[in-house]
Motif scaffolding. Structure first.
Motif, PDB file in Angstrom:
ATOM      1  N   GLU A 393       0.867  -1.182   0.000  1.00 17.05           N
ATOM      2  CA  GLU A 393       0.000   0.000   0.000  1.00 17.05           C
ATOM      3  C   GLU A 393       0.903   1.231   0.000  1.00 17.05           C
ATOM      4  OE1 GLU A 393      -3.519   0.174   0.046  1.00 17.05           O
ATOM      5  OE2 GLU A 393      -4.278  -1.539   1.155  1.00 17.05           O
ATOM      6  N   ASP A 481      -2.252   0.855   5.978  1.00 12.72           N
ATOM      7  CA  ASP A 481      -2.587   1.256   4.598  1.00 12.72           C
ATOM      8  C   ASP A 481      -1.898   2.573   4.267  1.00 12.72           C
ATOM      9  OD1 ASP A 481      -3.745   2.023   2.205  1.00 12.72           O
ATOM     10  OD2 ASP A 481      -5.716   1.248   2.677  1.00 12.72           O
ATOM     11  N   ASP A 496      -6.770  -0.018   7.150  1.00 13.13           N
ATOM     12  CA  ASP A 496      -7.905  -0.420   6.317  1.00 13.13           C
ATOM     13  C   ASP A 496      -8.050  -1.930   6.412  1.00 13.13           C
ATOM     14  OD1 ASP A 496      -9.750  -1.058   4.410  1.00 13.13           O
ATOM     15  OD2 ASP A 496      -8.422  -0.681   2.717  1.00 13.13           O
TER      16      ASP A 496
HETATM   17 CA    CA Z   1      -6.867  -0.240   1.198  1.00 17.67          CA
END
Ligand code: CA
Ligand code: FEO
Ligand code: CA
Ligand code: CA
Length: 604
Positions: A393, A481, A496
């Protein structure tokens, strides 16, 4: 107090209690104010939001849906007046539109042409002028001259770099392959040193449509051009049915159209008439974000993850050096080298260049020129032997040659697939890697890496978490994230968990994660989301006094597995009506502004 005295953490605040309920919470001593909500008018001529009578025309002048990345360009020396740059990643029809319910991705029975265009107008980005008054309260300057919406419905963009004008970029509406309408699924992003905004295009594959289906109802790519490339990128994903209305999202009509998405888009927020540019030298993949830094030898470096299970971590290094004069930086995102990371077992990282003609990146293997290498970045990186990661991410570089890489989770990794940099099979909670580039130079092609934390509950041995033992029951988290540094170079992580909330019992939130000294690996909870919301942003102003946070899709993710909620939200029956708590209003994704009560730097 006791909580602070016991810890060597440099973050001075009383930790928030973990949990989840219908609203947001911030640590004691801070104010969290709602600044911008989906539908808020952001231009002088915009109509007020009318949730029962939405139109695409109105949405094009109102704040979009699912705010993710937040950046800020200061317009004064005090950092009290500036432009907020916000990505609107995607839409949730079931809580946006009355009477629709959850959309069956095969049927899209409720999605009328007008609703499709409203959805498209709710994607993209917003530039919004904001200002802080003497009492410390921030507000929107509704008639700000720079205020604008950027959308996949109507914003013209140009292409630059190695793939611009390539045969595989040519479409019926653009025979030269130099232009494109719109950007979409803009997840995280970044700001450049010269004040432009980078919007990363993440899950672009989900927006493409085909009518050619196999016997199981899945897309059948037989006979389609570029089938191997489309398959590697997951095109067509058919998450949305825009392609039933607009040919540019239908691969039967426009087979090259998907090649125009999956890029990083540069926007000049200071010029509302400027045309955004898709910078193809930064590669094509599911770009999570695009955080920049200037290397010790003056180059622009951009760290970028490809958020997919078993995909890769990248960085881009410009050929030229960053200039104090903004106009002199216009080629830095066109002329440079894209690298993909190989994380070796001995704790070194090698950055492998994606250059046509070098190694396996030749015509024999399907790469006729640098444009092909950029359009098929993933296929090129496969051949170079990059390390398949647990969903990269956001990645955040710091000026000292250090970068932090968020690996959010990967439940498909099997025990046979683990490697030193992705050490857990069936990883539900993810981990964070720290990279130290050789010589403290972000432009270096090698460095060392280590794991900062392995996420999840430290009290469940099967989870295999690794935290500093100073971390409390409130402080550990899952699924890192987005991330950001504050004005003092300290790391903050937002989470997340997707539909995994039931596995932690905690809402998504913002955590202060110590990287230095004996407190390294200690995490503290600072803010938490309302139920079903994902924590995005975060962004600190340069003076460290203001923190922007974005709550994405409140009331949706994972609510059916949470005690007390146990249902999928709809417009009529959402798990929360945050932030309005008006029975006539569904939940609304919103940007918040967090300040210390009475003023001053945050957590100092
Ligand atoms: Ca995400
Ligand atoms: Fe849009 Fe990878 O999160
Ligand atoms: Ca993200
Ligand atoms: Ca970030």
């Amino acid at each position: 107090n006791a909580g602070q005295a016991a810890s060597a953490s440099r973050y001075v605040f009383d930790e928030l209690a973990a949990g989840n309920d219908e609203t947001h919470h911030v640590a004691d001593g801070y104010d969290a104010q709602i600044l911008l909500r989906w539908g808020d008018p952001i231009t002088a001529d915009a109509p007020e939001f009318d949730v029962m009578n939405q139109t695409a025309e109105a949405q094009l002048k109102q704040f979009g849906y699912n705010n993710d990345y937040v950046g800020f360009v200061s317009l004064n020396d005090e950092g009290t007046h500036g432009l907020l740059c916000v990505n609107h990643e995607y839409t949730n029809e079931e809580v946006m539109f009355p009477g629709l319910g959850r959309q069956d991705r095969d049927g899209f029975k409720g999605m009328t042409p007008e609703l499709i265009d409203i959805e498209m107008a709710a994607h993209g980005g917003s530039v919004v002028e904001i200002t802080r008054d003497d009492a410390g309260k921030w507000s929107v300057v509704r008639d700000g001259k720079m205020n604008r919406r950027i959308t996949p419905l109507d914003t013209a963009m140009t292409l630059s770099g190695p793939a611009a004008g390539h045969d595989r970029m040519k479409t019926n509406d653009d025979p030269a392959g130099m232009n494109v309408i719109g950007t979409l699924n803009n997840c995280a992003g970044g700001m450049t040193p010269w004040g432009t905004w980078l919007m990363a295009e993440e899950n672009f594959h989900g927006y493409y449509w085909t009518d050619t289906l196999d016997s199981e109802g899945k897309p059948d790519l037989t006979g389609h051009s570029d089938a191997a490339s489309k398959k590697r990128y997951g095109v067509p994903g058919m998450w949305y049915n825009w392609g039933t209305r607009h040919d540019r999202f239908n691969i039967d009509r426009e087979p090259n159209a998907p090649n125009k998405f999956g890029w990083v888009v540069e926007v000049d927020p200071m010029d509302p008439t400027s045309t955004p540019i898709k910078r193809t030298a930064l590669g094509r993949f599911r770009h999570e974000g695009a955080e920049t830094t200037v290397s010790s030898d003056g180059k622009l470096v951009v760290y970028m993850g490809d958020d997919n299970r078993f995909d890769y971590q990248y960085k881009y290094v410009s050929d030229g050096s960053v200039s104090e004069v903004a106009a002199e930086n216009s080629n830095l995102l066109d002329e440079g080298t894209l690298y993909v990371a190989r994380f070796d077992e001995d704790g070194t990282v090698a950055w492998l260049p994606l250059i046509h003609g070098q190694g396996p990146l030749t015509a024999e293997n399907g790469f006729n020129d640098q444009g092909d290498v950029m359009i098929d970045t993933r296929l090129a990186a496969d051949l170079l032997g990059a390390t398949p990661m647990d969903r990269p991410e956001d990645a955040q570089p710091r000026g000292d040659g250090t970068a932090y890489i968020m690996l959010t989770n990967n439940t498909r990794r099997k025990p046979d697939d683990v490697n030193a940099a992705n050490p857990r099979a069936d990883s539900s909670f993810g981990h964070i890697i720290e990279v130290k580039e050789d010589g403290g130079n972000h432009a270096a092609t090698s460095g060392t890496w280590s794991i900062l934390v392995k996420c999840g509950d430290p009290n469940i041995s099967e989870v295999g978490a690794q935290w500093n033992p100073e971390t409390s029951q409130n402080g550990w988290f899952g699924s890192p994230d987005n991330c950001a540094f504050d004005a003092d170079g300290r790391l903050w992580i937002s989470t997340d968990q997707g539909s995994n909330w039931g596995k932690t019992g905690k809402s998504d939130g913002l955590y202060a994660l110590e990287t230095e000294g004996e407190a390294r690996g200690t995490s503290k909870l600072f803010f938490r989301c309302p139920v079903g919301g994902e924590m995005c942003g975060p962004y600190f102003t340069d003076n460290g006094e203001t923190l922007f946070l974005a709550v994405q899709h409140p009331g949706t993710d994972g609510t059916k597995d949470l005690p007390g909620f146990e249902r999928n939200s709809t417009f009529e029956d959402p798990a929360t009506r945050w932030p309005d708590f008006d029975p006539a209003m569904p939940p609304r994704p919103s940007v918040l502004v967090v300040t210390k009560t009475g003023g001053g730097k945050i957590a100092v």
